[in-house]
Design a protein around this motif. Structure first.
Motif, PDB file in Angstrom:
ATOM      1  N   LYS A   2      36.438  48.518  63.142  1.00 58.17           N
ATOM      2  CA  LYS A   2      36.072  49.173  64.395  1.00 58.17           C
ATOM      3  C   LYS A   2      37.052  50.287  64.727  1.00 58.17           C
ATOM      4  O   LYS A   2      38.243  50.136  64.524  1.00 58.17           O
ATOM      5  CB  LYS A   2      36.082  48.137  65.523  1.00 58.17           C
ATOM      6  CG  LYS A   2      34.940  48.326  66.504  1.00 58.17           C
ATOM      7  CD  LYS A   2      34.788  47.095  67.366  1.00 58.17           C
ATOM      8  CE  LYS A   2      35.811  47.067  68.487  1.00 58.17           C
ATOM      9  NZ  LYS A   2      35.603  45.954  69.411  1.00 58.17           N
ATOM     10  N   ARG A   3      36.488  51.357  65.281  1.00 61.69           N
ATOM     11  CA  ARG A   3      37.368  52.417  65.742  1.00 61.69           C
ATOM     12  C   ARG A   3      38.104  51.961  66.990  1.00 61.69           C
ATOM     13  O   ARG A   3      37.527  51.348  67.880  1.00 61.69           O
ATOM     14  CB  ARG A   3      36.555  53.667  66.047  1.00 61.69           C
ATOM     15  CG  ARG A   3      37.448  54.867  66.294  1.00 61.69           C
ATOM     16  CD  ARG A   3      36.747  56.139  65.961  1.00 61.69           C
ATOM     17  NE  ARG A   3      35.495  56.240  66.704  1.00 61.69           N
ATOM     18  CZ  ARG A   3      35.133  57.332  67.385  1.00 61.69           C
ATOM     19  NH1 ARG A   3      35.918  58.367  67.406  1.00 61.69           N
ATOM     20  NH2 ARG A   3      33.998  57.386  68.000  1.00 61.69           N
ATOM     21  N   GLN A   4      39.359  52.302  67.047  1.00 64.60           N
ATOM     22  CA  GLN A   4      40.160  51.830  68.165  1.00 64.60           C
ATOM     23  C   GLN A   4      39.945  52.702  69.383  1.00 64.60           C
ATOM     24  O   GLN A   4      39.978  53.911  69.305  1.00 64.60           O
ATOM     25  CB  GLN A   4      41.632  51.829  67.775  1.00 64.60           C
ATOM     26  CG  GLN A   4      41.910  50.778  66.718  1.00 64.60           C
ATOM     27  CD  GLN A   4      43.358  50.796  66.295  1.00 64.60           C
ATOM     28  OE1 GLN A   4      44.086  51.730  66.562  1.00 64.60           O
ATOM     29  NE2 GLN A   4      43.768  49.742  65.626  1.00 64.60           N
ATOM     30  N   VAL A   5      39.724  52.029  70.496  1.00 66.50           N
ATOM     31  CA  VAL A   5      39.581  52.742  71.760  1.00 66.50           C
ATOM     32  C   VAL A   5      40.537  52.138  72.772  1.00 66.50           C
ATOM     33  O   VAL A   5      40.938  50.985  72.660  1.00 66.50           O
ATOM     34  CB  VAL A   5      38.139  52.664  72.306  1.00 66.50           C
ATOM     35  CG1 VAL A   5      37.168  53.381  71.387  1.00 66.50           C
ATOM     36  CG2 VAL A   5      37.711  51.226  72.519  1.00 66.50           C
ATOM     37  N   CYS A   6      40.868  52.935  73.742  1.00 66.48           N
ATOM     38  CA  CYS A   6      41.701  52.469  74.838  1.00 66.48           C
ATOM     39  C   CYS A   6      40.934  51.379  75.600  1.00 66.48           C
ATOM     40  O   CYS A   6      39.753  51.540  75.892  1.00 66.48           O
ATOM     41  CB  CYS A   6      42.037  53.640  75.755  1.00 66.48           C
ATOM     42  SG  CYS A   6      42.861  53.141  77.261  1.00 66.48           S
ATOM     43  N   ILE A   7      41.584  50.281  75.911  1.00 71.58           N
ATOM     44  CA  ILE A   7      40.890  49.184  76.586  1.00 71.58           C
ATOM     45  C   ILE A   7      40.602  49.521  78.035  1.00 71.58           C
ATOM     46  O   ILE A   7      39.834  48.834  78.688  1.00 71.58           O
ATOM     47  CB  ILE A   7      41.684  47.855  76.519  1.00 71.58           C
ATOM     48  CG1 ILE A   7      43.030  47.984  77.232  1.00 71.58           C
ATOM     49  CG2 ILE A   7      41.851  47.406  75.084  1.00 71.58           C
ATOM     50  CD1 ILE A   7      43.712  46.643  77.457  1.00 71.58           C
ATOM     51  N   ILE A   8      41.213  50.550  78.576  1.00 73.06           N
ATOM     52  CA  ILE A   8      41.003  50.892  79.975  1.00 73.06           C
ATOM     53  C   ILE A   8      39.968  52.000  80.133  1.00 73.06           C
ATOM     54  O   ILE A   8      38.978  51.835  80.832  1.00 73.06           O
ATOM     55  CB  ILE A   8      42.339  51.260  80.638  1.00 73.06           C
ATOM     56  CG1 ILE A   8      43.213  50.004  80.690  1.00 73.06           C
ATOM     57  CG2 ILE A   8      42.097  51.818  82.048  1.00 73.06           C
ATOM     58  CD1 ILE A   8      44.639  50.266  81.067  1.00 73.06           C
ATOM     59  N   CYS A   9      40.178  53.113  79.462  1.00 77.36           N
ATOM     60  CA  CYS A   9      39.250  54.229  79.643  1.00 77.36           C
ATOM     61  C   CYS A   9      38.216  54.309  78.519  1.00 77.36           C
ATOM     62  O   CYS A   9      37.260  55.062  78.619  1.00 77.36           O
ATOM     63  CB  CYS A   9      40.003  55.543  79.766  1.00 77.36           C
ATOM     64  SG  CYS A   9      40.864  56.017  78.261  1.00 77.36           S
ATOM     65  N   ARG A  10      38.398  53.517  77.477  1.00 76.27           N
ATOM     66  CA  ARG A  10      37.457  53.428  76.362  1.00 76.27           C
ATOM     67  C   ARG A  10      37.353  54.699  75.536  1.00 76.27           C
ATOM     68  O   ARG A  10      36.412  54.858  74.775  1.00 76.27           O
ATOM     69  CB  ARG A  10      36.049  53.060  76.868  1.00 76.27           C
ATOM     70  CG  ARG A  10      36.028  51.920  77.852  1.00 76.27           C
ATOM     71  CD  ARG A  10      36.398  50.612  77.224  1.00 76.27           C
ATOM     72  NE  ARG A  10      35.329  50.135  76.356  1.00 76.27           N
ATOM     73  CZ  ARG A  10      35.306  48.930  75.792  1.00 76.27           C
ATOM     74  NH1 ARG A  10      36.290  48.095  75.999  1.00 76.27           N
ATOM     75  NH2 ARG A  10      34.327  48.560  75.028  1.00 76.27           N
ATOM     76  N   LYS A  11      38.302  55.561  75.678  1.00 78.52           N
ATOM     77  CA  LYS A  11      38.288  56.745  74.832  1.00 78.52           C
ATOM     78  C   LYS A  11      38.926  56.425  73.488  1.00 78.52           C
ATOM     79  O   LYS A  11      39.812  55.575  73.414  1.00 78.52           O
ATOM     80  CB  LYS A  11      39.091  57.870  75.521  1.00 78.52           C
ATOM     81  CG  LYS A  11      38.352  58.478  76.678  1.00 78.52           C
ATOM     82  CD  LYS A  11      39.221  59.500  77.391  1.00 78.52           C
ATOM     83  CE  LYS A  11      38.585  59.918  78.693  1.00 78.52           C
ATOM     84  NZ  LYS A  11      39.558  60.423  79.650  1.00 78.52           N
ATOM     85  N   PRO A  12      38.499  57.128  72.462  1.00 81.67           N
ATOM     86  CA  PRO A  12      39.115  56.913  71.152  1.00 81.67           C
ATOM     87  C   PRO A  12      40.606  57.210  71.198  1.00 81.67           C
ATOM     88  O   PRO A  12      41.040  58.135  71.884  1.00 81.67           O
ATOM     89  CB  PRO A  12      38.399  57.913  70.244  1.00 81.67           C
ATOM     90  CG  PRO A  12      37.151  58.267  70.961  1.00 81.67           C
ATOM     91  CD  PRO A  12      37.435  58.119  72.429  1.00 81.67           C
ATOM     92  N   LEU A  13      41.348  56.442  70.472  1.00 76.91           N
ATOM     93  CA  LEU A  13      42.795  56.542  70.560  1.00 76.91           C
ATOM     94  C   LEU A  13      43.394  57.353  69.434  1.00 76.91           C
ATOM     95  O   LEU A  13      43.079  57.146  68.278  1.00 76.91           O
ATOM     96  CB  LEU A  13      43.397  55.137  70.471  1.00 76.91           C
ATOM     97  CG  LEU A  13      43.510  54.344  71.742  1.00 76.91           C
ATOM     98  CD1 LEU A  13      44.237  53.053  71.430  1.00 76.91           C
ATOM     99  CD2 LEU A  13      44.262  55.103  72.789  1.00 76.91           C
ATOM    100  N   ASN A  14      44.272  58.232  69.776  1.00 75.39           N
ATOM    101  CA  ASN A  14      45.092  58.903  68.776  1.00 75.39           C
ATOM    102  C   ASN A  14      46.503  58.346  68.805  1.00 75.39           C
ATOM    103  O   ASN A  14      47.124  58.124  67.785  1.00 75.39           O
ATOM    104  CB  ASN A  14      45.113  60.408  69.025  1.00 75.39           C
ATOM    105  CG  ASN A  14      43.732  61.004  68.828  1.00 75.39           C
ATOM    106  OD1 ASN A  14      43.024  60.635  67.900  1.00 75.39           O
ATOM    107  ND2 ASN A  14      43.352  61.902  69.698  1.00 75.39           N
ATOM    108  N   SER A  15      46.969  58.136  70.013  1.00 78.04           N
ATOM    109  CA  SER A  15      48.292  57.547  70.144  1.00 78.04           C
ATOM    110  C   SER A  15      48.317  56.714  71.410  1.00 78.04           C
ATOM    111  O   SER A  15      47.465  56.859  72.277  1.00 78.04           O
ATOM    112  CB  SER A  15      49.364  58.629  70.222  1.00 78.04           C
ATOM    113  OG  SER A  15      49.158  59.394  71.378  1.00 78.04           O
ATOM    114  N   GLY A  16      49.275  55.860  71.497  1.00 78.57           N
ATOM    115  CA  GLY A  16      49.368  55.041  72.696  1.00 78.57           C
ATOM    116  C   GLY A  16      50.207  53.820  72.431  1.00 78.57           C
ATOM    117  O   GLY A  16      50.828  53.687  71.382  1.00 78.57           O
ATOM    118  N   ILE A  17      50.199  52.942  73.393  1.00 78.81           N
ATOM    119  CA  ILE A  17      50.981  51.728  73.247  1.00 78.81           C
ATOM    120  C   ILE A  17      50.071  50.566  72.916  1.00 78.81           C
ATOM    121  O   ILE A  17      48.862  50.622  73.132  1.00 78.81           O
ATOM    122  CB  ILE A  17      51.784  51.416  74.526  1.00 78.81           C
ATOM    123  CG1 ILE A  17      50.843  51.314  75.734  1.00 78.81           C
ATOM    124  CG2 ILE A  17      52.862  52.461  74.756  1.00 78.81           C
ATOM    125  CD1 ILE A  17      51.525  50.749  76.972  1.00 78.81           C
TER     126      ILE A  17
END
Ligand SMILES: [Zn+2]
Length: 70
Positions: A2-17
């Motif tokens: 699965k493509r990783q998305v932010c659990i809050i805004c659901r946007k695809p992730l490039n970087s983050g925690i």
């Protein structure tokens, strides 16, 4: 996989925690950091993260927390 998305805004992730294996994008991370504690918004984000982690652990499902707009 699965493509990783932010659990809050659901946007695809490039970087983050990553918190307990869940991804949060830079944008939301900054929102959380810049949000004062003991506000509704802070509580919302905290609950959103918590629910996502718990829900995932139990059912492998994700909760959409998108209905909270800034
Ligand atoms: Zn995000």
């Amino acid at each position: 996989m699965k493509r990783q998305v932010c659990i809050i805004c659901r946007k695809p992730l490039n970087s983050g925690i990553i918190i307990s294996g869940k991804r949060i994008c830079k944008c939301c991370e900054e929102k959380i950091i810049n949000t004062q504690m003991n506000t509704d918004f802070y509580e919302y984000y905290k609950n959103c993260i918590k629910k996502n982690i718990v829900q995932n652990a139990l059912k492998g499902e994700e909760i959409n927390c998108q209905n909270y707009h800034l």
